[in-house]
Motif scaffolding. Sequence first.
Motif, PDB file in Angstrom:
ATOM      1  N   LEU A  39       0.841  -1.195   0.000  1.00 35.29           N
ATOM      2  CA  LEU A  39       0.000   0.000   0.000  1.00 35.29           C
ATOM      3  C   LEU A  39       0.876   1.244   0.000  1.00 35.29           C
ATOM      4  O   LEU A  39       1.916   1.290   0.652  1.00 35.29           O
ATOM      5  CB  LEU A  39      -0.882   0.021   1.253  1.00 35.29           C
ATOM      6  CG  LEU A  39      -1.909  -1.094   1.389  1.00 35.29           C
ATOM      7  CD1 LEU A  39      -2.610  -0.983   2.734  1.00 35.29           C
ATOM      8  CD2 LEU A  39      -2.923  -1.024   0.264  1.00 35.29           C
ATOM      9  N   THR A  43      -2.855   5.555   1.289  1.00 35.72           N
ATOM     10  CA  THR A  43      -3.868   4.510   1.483  1.00 35.72           C
ATOM     11  C   THR A  43      -3.713   3.865   2.849  1.00 35.72           C
ATOM     12  O   THR A  43      -4.694   3.621   3.555  1.00 35.72           O
ATOM     13  CB  THR A  43      -3.740   3.442   0.378  1.00 35.72           C
ATOM     14  OG1 THR A  43      -3.805   4.081  -0.891  1.00 35.72           O
ATOM     15  CG2 THR A  43      -4.840   2.405   0.493  1.00 35.72           C
ATOM     16  N   ARG A  44      -2.471   3.595   3.230  1.00 37.63           N
ATOM     17  CA  ARG A  44      -2.205   2.977   4.527  1.00 37.63           C
ATOM     18  C   ARG A  44      -2.710   3.869   5.658  1.00 37.63           C
ATOM     19  O   ARG A  44      -3.390   3.412   6.579  1.00 37.63           O
ATOM     20  CB  ARG A  44      -0.710   2.710   4.681  1.00 37.63           C
ATOM     21  CG  ARG A  44      -0.348   2.003   5.983  1.00 37.63           C
ATOM     22  CD  ARG A  44       1.144   1.778   6.101  1.00 37.63           C
ATOM     23  NE  ARG A  44       1.942   2.980   5.923  1.00 37.63           N
ATOM     24  CZ  ARG A  44       2.151   3.905   6.870  1.00 37.63           C
ATOM     25  NH1 ARG A  44       1.615   3.755   8.063  1.00 37.63           N
ATOM     26  NH2 ARG A  44       2.880   4.969   6.629  1.00 37.63           N
TER      27      ARG A  44
END
Length: 176
Positions: A39, A43-44
């Motif tokens: 990721l 996004t993480r």
Amino acid sequence: AALDAEVRATHETRGQNYFAQHGARQGTSDNAMGSLSLLDDATRKALLSKVKRPTLDAHRARRRRQLTTQHAQWTRALSMGDSLLFYGVGAKTTAIHDYCRTLTDGPVVVVDGSLPTLSVKAVLNTVTTDILQQTDTFRNTQDHITFIRNFFASPDSFVRRMYFVVHNLDGPALRN
């Protein structure tokens, strides 16, 4: 006897067939950790922000209270000469340190086995200088251990009991 030979032959044939079928070398899998897509940071962070932190904190506090109820059992085990080993997923450091604060009948030596610079000599030096208040030097590890053992065996010893807490017992420095 003929029946025994037939049974033995049947088992041998089955055994050979098993190894013939399952003994062949299989190719390696194409599934490797390096092929996984990771990721990106955005996004993480977005996914982690959705985790309910209060729930995690409440779980940790509840688990810590549960472990606290076992302090008497741990003390009983230690007083009988047993050791305690805590393992598994999840940090136990805080609960163990809480328990160590209740140990008033001897000093507690905490060792972090994950430190790559840790050595047995450093641990022994901590015991002799910080706990036993000795500044002697020793030719080798065995002499050092013998000194500590004799110190505790002496009726004149001002330290009767000592506790070791080793975090990450299988750390690189403690494997040999």
